[in-house]
Design an enzyme around this catalytic site. Structure first.
Site, PDB file in Angstrom:
ATOM      1  N   ASP A  18       0.760  -1.246   0.000  1.00  0.00           N
ATOM      2  CA  ASP A  18       0.000   0.000   0.000  1.00  0.00           C
ATOM      3  C   ASP A  18       0.797   1.307   0.000  1.00  0.00           C
ATOM      4  O   ASP A  18       0.573   2.170  -0.816  1.00  0.00           O
ATOM      5  CB  ASP A  18      -0.934   0.026   1.212  1.00  0.00           C
ATOM      6  CG  ASP A  18      -1.835  -1.191   1.282  1.00  0.00           C
ATOM      7  OD1 ASP A  18      -1.689  -2.098   0.455  1.00  0.00           O
ATOM      8  OD2 ASP A  18      -2.699  -1.229   2.173  1.00  0.00           O
ATOM      9  N   GLU A  30       2.146  -9.183  11.459  1.00  0.00           N
ATOM     10  CA  GLU A  30       1.865  -8.819  10.070  1.00  0.00           C
ATOM     11  C   GLU A  30       3.189  -8.510   9.358  1.00  0.00           C
ATOM     12  O   GLU A  30       3.412  -8.892   8.227  1.00  0.00           O
ATOM     13  CB  GLU A  30       0.943  -7.595  10.086  1.00  0.00           C
ATOM     14  CG  GLU A  30       0.417  -7.169   8.744  1.00  0.00           C
ATOM     15  CD  GLU A  30      -0.490  -5.940   8.868  1.00  0.00           C
ATOM     16  OE1 GLU A  30      -0.560  -5.343   9.970  1.00  0.00           O
ATOM     17  OE2 GLU A  30      -1.121  -5.564   7.860  1.00  0.00           O
TER      18      GLU A  30
HETATM   19  C1  2M8 Z   1      -3.148  -4.205   3.799  1.00  0.00           C
HETATM   20  O1  2M8 Z   1      -4.051  -3.458   2.988  1.00  0.00           O
HETATM   21  C2  2M8 Z   1      -5.344  -3.005   3.428  1.00  0.00           C
HETATM   22  C3  2M8 Z   1      -6.031  -2.370   2.225  1.00  0.00           C
HETATM   23  O2  2M8 Z   1      -6.199  -3.311   1.223  1.00  0.00           O
HETATM   24  C4  2M8 Z   1      -5.323  -2.006   4.551  1.00  0.00           C
HETATM   25  O3  2M8 Z   1      -4.246  -1.505   4.910  1.00  0.00           O
HETATM   26  O4  2M8 Z   1      -6.401  -1.692   5.070  1.00  0.00           O
HETATM   27  C5  2M8 Z   1      -2.002  -4.642   2.876  1.00  0.00           C
HETATM   28  O5  2M8 Z   1      -0.920  -5.136   3.613  1.00  0.00           O
HETATM   29  C6  2M8 Z   1      -2.492  -5.694   1.890  1.00  0.00           C
HETATM   30  O6  2M8 Z   1      -1.436  -6.192   1.136  1.00  0.00           O
HETATM   31  C7  2M8 Z   1      -3.187  -6.843   2.611  1.00  0.00           C
HETATM   32  O7  2M8 Z   1      -3.760  -7.706   1.665  1.00  0.00           O
HETATM   33  C8  2M8 Z   1      -4.280  -6.333   3.577  1.00  0.00           C
HETATM   34  C9  2M8 Z   1      -4.838  -7.440   4.471  1.00  0.00           C
HETATM   35  O8  2M8 Z   1      -3.811  -8.165   5.090  1.00  0.00           O
HETATM   36  O9  2M8 Z   1      -3.770  -5.306   4.427  1.00  0.00           O
END
Ligand code: 2M8
Length: 451
Positions: free
Chosen positions: A185, A419
């Site tokens: 992101d 994470e």
């Molecule tokens: C993160 O992205 C989401 C938006 O899609 C967020 O920050 O709210 C990123 O690390 C993405 O790669 C990942 O798929 C998601 C869920 O783990 O979180």
């Protein structure tokens, strides 16, 4: 349900870690989908679900199949697989109301989804499920193979959509319309293109929830970054997520080299599955091989002669994006590459003496811009290490794959399933009990030939 017929190949010394990883997936299980994380991400994310299925395959082939069937129920009629499939859970922003995809002609009627996509790692997971099914034998094997025959067309449609709607000029590079589509992101890769995204005064106000679920807001993107993220959603929503209209109105259009590399290898994987299982036609298989070759060539065309790293291309300004991030190793994900292999293990990357573990951080540890706690701007992400390990194994580089696996398992040994991890101290950051981190741990533990 979680351990069928002794099919879990977890070595005795790692039993504790494997059990803890399985427990994370069990707790995050919402029935037919797995939340990406307990509080921060209470829904299904597209590329998370694929990697989660890789871990589930070690525990229960039917449950892994269910995960991907749930994802496919959310596929749009264009072939796009949306990046979020919403559960009934709340507490995540932007939720379904903000996305407003119900007005999109291509969106599914019965499932609430976002309106953008994520990297196409799914065929990699399907391959893993088939392999796990074959190891377990019997009904697990039958179910895994039947799953490929049933869903081959859907995965093919997904790859075709990326190769057409998102590569209209056939450069062999997938264009993304939002940093969220890359999965990385707030990577510095996107700083230049985002600088040109100026939220309009008519951007509806918003209240973030993500910062409530991490230890320190500095581990998440800033409010200014969120304003841009939401402005792009607004632009796409205004054209009801129509592919052709979106290309003209969206303020962010970048050819993403890492997603392109994933499309190349995943197309090869899908071609092999199609051939092995007699799914699809000979023409479909040939088309997938052509896609794999086109996108691999596209990835190689981006390599900077001076740094040896692959680059993204800002389609709006026409400029190369010169950042020293892990995405620069896209060619190494696609196939063997001696120059990149040396760089990867060298002092500017995994061989940097200050690293807690010899694993690739998201930004080079030699880059003064690295922010060690800030999300995709420096930390080590276990799923990224897993993807490279998977690619190395596939290329026959067992030593490289083993090094990443052993270092990652040391990083993960405390069982927090962060994470992401601070690269110099090894501290877990972001959400704990993140599903895909637990899932890749299970896969690493199950791999034969661990050193
Ligand atoms: C993160 O992205 C989401 C938006 O899609 C967020 O920050 O709210 C990123 O690390 C993405 O790669 C990942 O798929 C998601 C869920 O783990 O979180």
């Amino acid at each position: 349900m979680w351990r069928e017929g002794g099919a879990v190949l977890v070595p005795v010394s790692d039993v504790g870690l494997g059990d803890r990883a399985a427990e994370v997936l069990r707790r995050n299980d919402l029935g037919s989908m797995t939340a990406a994380a307990p509080r921060l991400y209470p829904h299904m994310w597209s590329w998370d679900s694929a990697l989660i299925a890789v871990g589930l395959a070690q525990l229960s082939v039917p449950r892994a199949v269910t995960e991907l069937r749930t994802l496919l129920r959310a596929q749009w009629s264009t072939g796009m697989i949306p990046h979020i499939v919403f559960s009934e859970g709340d507490g995540y922003f932007p939720g379904p109301e903000r996305w407003g995809t119900q007005a999109a002609a291509a969106a599914p009627g019965s499932v609430r989804t976002s309106g953008i996509c994520q990297p196409p790692v799914h065929a990699v997971a399907v391959r893993r499920i088939v392999d796990a099914g074959r190891r377990a034998g019997g009904a697990a094997r039958e179910e895994a193979e039947a799953f490929v025959r049933d869903t081959f067309g859907a995965w093919l449609a997904w790859h075709r959509w990326l190769a057409t709607a998102r590569d209209p000029d056939r450069r062999g590079l997938v264009e993304i319309y939002h940093g969220w589509e890359s999965g990385m992101d707030n990577s510095p890769r996107w700083d230049r293109p985002y600088a040109a995204v100026v939220p309009g005064a008519e951007l509806p106000s918003f209240v973030r929830t993500d910062v409530d679920h991490v230890g320190d807001a500095g581990e998440r993107p800033t409010d200014a970054e969120y304003g841009r993220y939401l402005w792009l959603v607004e632009q796409l929503r205004r054209v009801d997520y129509d592919d052709d209209a979106a290309r003209d109105v969206v303020g962010f259009r970048v050819a993403d080299v890492f997603t392109s590399a994933i499309l190349a290898v995943a197309s090869d994987e899908l071609a092999v599955l199609g051939e092995e299982l007699g799914a699809g036609t000979a023409g479909d298989v040939a088309e997938l091989r052509e896609l794999a070759a086109r996108f691999r060539a596209g990835v190689l065309s981006t390599v900077s002669p001076s740094t040896g790293l692959a680059r993204d291309l800002d389609r709006r300004s026409g400029e190369w994006i010169e950042t020293e991030t892990v995405a620069g190793f896209a060619p190494l994900l696609c196939g063997p590459d001696e120059r990149q292999r040396e760089l990867f293990w060298g002092e500017r990357w995994c061989g940097h003496p200050a690293l807690a573990h010899p694993l690739p951080p998201t930004v080079s540890p030699s880059d003064p811009g690295l922010q060690p706690r800030a999300y995709w701007r420096g930390p080590v992400w276990p799923i990224v290490s897993w993807l490279f390990g998977w690619a190395f194994e596939r290329q026959g580089d067992h030593d490289g794959a083993g090094r990443l696996r052993e270092a990652s398992l040391r990083q993960l040994a405390a069982g927090d399933f962060g994470e992401y991890y601070e690269p110099f101290t090894g501290e877990p950051l972001g959400s704990l009990h993140q599903s895909w981190t637990a899932a890749v741990t299970l896969d690493w533990l199950a791999q034969p030939g661990r050193r």
